[in-house]
Scaffold this motif. Structure first.
Motif, PDB file in Angstrom:
ATOM      1  N   ALA B 118       1.529  -9.489  -7.156  1.00 27.30           N
ATOM      2  CA  ALA B 118       2.402  -9.621  -5.987  1.00 27.30           C
ATOM      3  C   ALA B 118       3.612  -8.690  -6.119  1.00 27.30           C
ATOM      4  CB  ALA B 118       2.849 -11.065  -5.830  1.00 27.30           C
ATOM      5  N   MET B 121       2.508  -5.170  -5.532  1.00 20.14           N
ATOM      6  CA  MET B 121       2.284  -4.950  -4.099  1.00 20.14           C
ATOM      7  C   MET B 121       3.603  -4.724  -3.370  1.00 20.14           C
ATOM      8  SD  MET B 121       0.527  -4.480  -1.451  1.00 20.14           S
ATOM      9  CE  MET B 121      -1.155  -4.700  -2.041  1.00 20.14           C
ATOM     10  N   ALA B 122       4.636  -5.465  -3.759  1.00 24.27           N
ATOM     11  CA  ALA B 122       5.945  -5.304  -3.122  1.00 24.27           C
ATOM     12  C   ALA B 122       6.466  -3.877  -3.359  1.00 24.27           C
ATOM     13  CB  ALA B 122       6.928  -6.335  -3.657  1.00 24.27           C
ATOM     14  N   MET B 124       4.567  -1.249  -3.818  1.00 25.31           N
ATOM     15  CA  MET B 124       3.761  -0.368  -2.968  1.00 25.31           C
ATOM     16  C   MET B 124       4.207  -0.429  -1.513  1.00 25.31           C
ATOM     17  SD  MET B 124      -0.159  -0.616  -4.255  1.00 25.31           S
ATOM     18  CE  MET B 124      -0.767   0.599  -3.128  1.00 25.31           C
ATOM     19  N   GLN B 125       4.589  -1.626  -1.064  1.00 26.82           N
ATOM     20  CA  GLN B 125       5.075  -1.755   0.318  1.00 26.82           C
ATOM     21  C   GLN B 125       6.341  -0.918   0.511  1.00 26.82           C
ATOM     22  OE1 GLN B 125       4.529  -6.222   0.124  1.00 26.82           O
ATOM     23  NE2 GLN B 125       4.456  -5.955   2.340  1.00 26.82           N
ATOM     24  N   ASP B 126       7.248  -0.971  -0.489  1.00 29.03           N
ATOM     25  CA  ASP B 126       8.478  -0.185  -0.403  1.00 29.03           C
ATOM     26  C   ASP B 126       8.167   1.313  -0.365  1.00 29.03           C
ATOM     27  OD1 ASP B 126      10.083  -2.382  -0.321  1.00 29.03           O
ATOM     28  OD2 ASP B 126      10.578  -2.358  -2.467  1.00 29.03           O
ATOM     29  N   THR B 128       5.412   2.740   0.604  1.00 35.46           N
ATOM     30  CA  THR B 128       4.742   3.082   1.858  1.00 35.46           C
ATOM     31  C   THR B 128       5.757   3.154   2.996  1.00 35.46           C
ATOM     32  OG1 THR B 128       2.787   1.961   1.041  1.00 35.46           O
ATOM     33  CG2 THR B 128       2.834   2.445   3.387  1.00 35.46           C
ATOM     34  N   LYS B 131       7.473   6.343   2.881  1.00 35.42           N
ATOM     35  CA  LYS B 131       6.603   7.409   3.351  1.00 35.42           C
ATOM     36  C   LYS B 131       6.612   7.517   4.871  1.00 35.42           C
ATOM     37  CE  LYS B 131       2.069   7.198   2.751  1.00 35.42           C
ATOM     38  NZ  LYS B 131       0.719   7.281   2.184  1.00 35.42           N
ATOM     39  N   ARG B 132       6.897   6.388   5.530  1.00 33.68           N
ATOM     40  CA  ARG B 132       6.882   6.369   6.991  1.00 33.68           C
ATOM     41  C   ARG B 132       8.175   6.880   7.605  1.00 33.68           C
ATOM     42  NH1 ARG B 132       5.555   0.378   7.101  1.00 33.68           N
ATOM     43  NH2 ARG B 132       6.915   0.359   8.913  1.00 33.68           N
ATOM     44  N   ILE B 148       2.246   5.944  -5.249  1.00 37.48           N
ATOM     45  CA  ILE B 148       1.399   4.916  -4.647  1.00 37.48           C
ATOM     46  C   ILE B 148       0.047   4.853  -5.371  1.00 37.48           C
ATOM     47  CG2 ILE B 148       0.075   4.344  -2.553  1.00 37.48           C
ATOM     48  CD1 ILE B 148       2.560   5.293  -0.936  1.00 37.48           C
ATOM     49  N   GLU B 152      -1.371   1.762  -7.348  1.00 38.54           N
ATOM     50  CA  GLU B 152      -2.663   1.227  -6.942  1.00 38.54           C
ATOM     51  C   GLU B 152      -3.605   1.082  -8.140  1.00 38.54           C
ATOM     52  OE1 GLU B 152      -5.145   3.658  -4.410  1.00 38.54           O
ATOM     53  OE2 GLU B 152      -5.784   1.864  -3.342  1.00 38.54           O
TER      54      GLU B 152
END
Lengths: 231, 174
Positions: B118, B121-122, B124-126, B128, B131-132, B148, B152
């Motif tokens: 978890a 994943m947090a 990776m969310q940051d 991502t 990246k946006r 990333i 992963e």
């Protein structure tokens, strides 16, 4: 924000008594407009069952599923079919476009089934394809475009008309990572424009595009993990 | 990685002073690689000592510019040509933690795996989300992509751990 889909203690068992298989054991989960929620978990953890319940493709053995305020369990089969067609868009790994129809015709088809006249359905389809960056290949057959473009068309089909709920089951399955990122970028953009997306994936890099990541194991939500990933 | 080679690469496009180098380094790698001005000057003086760069004139504001030498260009070319070998293992602590959790009585290994997953994943969310961001350069996006992919890999390994643990009766515990 308004809740688009809600599962309340939704459970699904196959078979009865001792030999029953409990695919989903009372899962509560809601997705609001503008939200992208990813569901992860090992094979057999109940991911696809959850998605099928959320879209009314399957009914819970107990608990409740609500889509835009409508309790799916209380709907007659015909009304459920209509709601599925009008409110819910599906994107699968297997794209399921009709091979003999152009991308435009594929995207227009659900609208025509909704009773929208052909001319208007095509206009909407053209706009939906343009929005996902596939406007220039609208007249081609599915086999004449790349896998990424087919998946774009499938997303356009899922979003055409008034659909606000998109259920995506491994939508990046056969795509390379760059194209996969573009597909997620597209789903994300649709969310930011007000759609609710529930994404099932086993690939962490795509789950990371979500606002929330739900880990399923043995048919239940891992709550310890949920607390950390909701940010 | 070497800040050394990063600076040589920037200098290969023409002479620059320290603040310029720092700004360009951060612009191409993103904020993911913070670099302070002290590190830039320390690195420049080592490069100078090794004959890979030379100091130029001071400008009106008293800033000294640096230029790459022929030896510097040769070193840079060698760096681009030579593949890296994974020398350091940044995930070792996690691997050791998992191995220890397996053999320490009273530890819920699945819970350790799940908590880590978890948290990863947090992260990776940051990444991502970063990246946006609008106006992000391709170089910066690729740096984030690299992080990333690494994250992963850890995530996949944790998935694998969970699957193996679920299928294997626990060993080595009295």
């Amino acid at each position: 924000m308004s809740v688009v889909v809600e599962l309340a203690e939704a459970a699904r068992a196959y078979g009865e008594g001792e030999g029953a298989v409990h695919a989903l054991k009372g899962v509560s989960l809601s997705v609001a407009a503008g939200e992208l929620v990813a569901v992860m978990g090992p094979s057999g953890s109940g991911k696809s069952t959850l998605l099928n319940l959320a879209g009314g493709l399957d009914r819970p053995t107990s608990g409740r599923v609500t889509v835009e305020g409508a309790d799916l369990g209380a709907l007659a089969p015909k009304a459920l079919a209509a709601l599925r067609r009008r409110r819910v868009g599906y994107v699968f790994q297997e794209v399921n476009l009709i091979p003999s129809l152009s991308l435009l015709e594929n995207v227009a088809l659900p609208r025509e089934l909704d009773g929208v006249r052909a001319g208007r359905a095509r206009e909407e389809a053209r706009a939906a394809l343009a929005e996902v960056g596939a406007g220039h290949v609208a007249e081609r057959l599915p086999e004449e475009v790349s896998g990424g473009q087919r998946q774009r068309a499938a997303i356009a089909r899922a979003l055409v008309g008034e659909r606000r709920l998109v259920l995506a089951d491994e939508p990046t399955g056969a795509l390379d990572t760059h194209t996969g990122d573009q597909i997620l970028g597209l789903l994300r953009a649709r969310c930011d424009a007000g759609a609710a997306v529930l994404l099932v994936t086993h690939e962490p890099r795509y789950a990371a595009w979500a606002d929330r990541v739900v880990f399923l194991r043995d048919g239940a939500v891992d709550t310890a993990a949920a607390a950390v990933s909701a940010r | 990685m070497s800040i050394r080679h990063g600076l040589l690469a920037l200098l290969s496009a023409g002479p620059r002073h320290g603040y310029q180098l720092r700004a360009e380094f951060v612009a191409s790698t993103g904020a993911s690689w913070p670099l302070n001005i002290g590190q830039v000057y320390t690195t420049l003086s080592r490069l100078e000592r090794d004959g890979l760069v030379v100091q130029g004139e001071e400008d009106a504001q008293g800033r000294v510019s640096y230029a790459i030498t022929d030896d510097g260009r040769a070193e840079l070319e060698r760096w681009f040509r030579t593949p890296l070998v994974p020398a350091d293992r940044p995930r070792d602590e996690l691997v050791i933690k998992l191995a220890m959790a397996m053999t320490t009585p009273g530890v819920d290994v699945a819970a350790v795996v799940q908590a880590q997953r978890a948290a990863t994943m947090a992260v990776m969310q940051d990444l991502t989300r970063a990246k946006r961001a609008e106006g992000i350069t391709t170089a910066h996006r690729l740096v984030l992509d690299s992080m990333i992919f690494r994250t992963e890999a850890e995530q996949r390994w944790l998935d694998h751990c969970e699957a193996v643990l679920a299928a294997t009766p626990q060993e080595g515990r009295a």
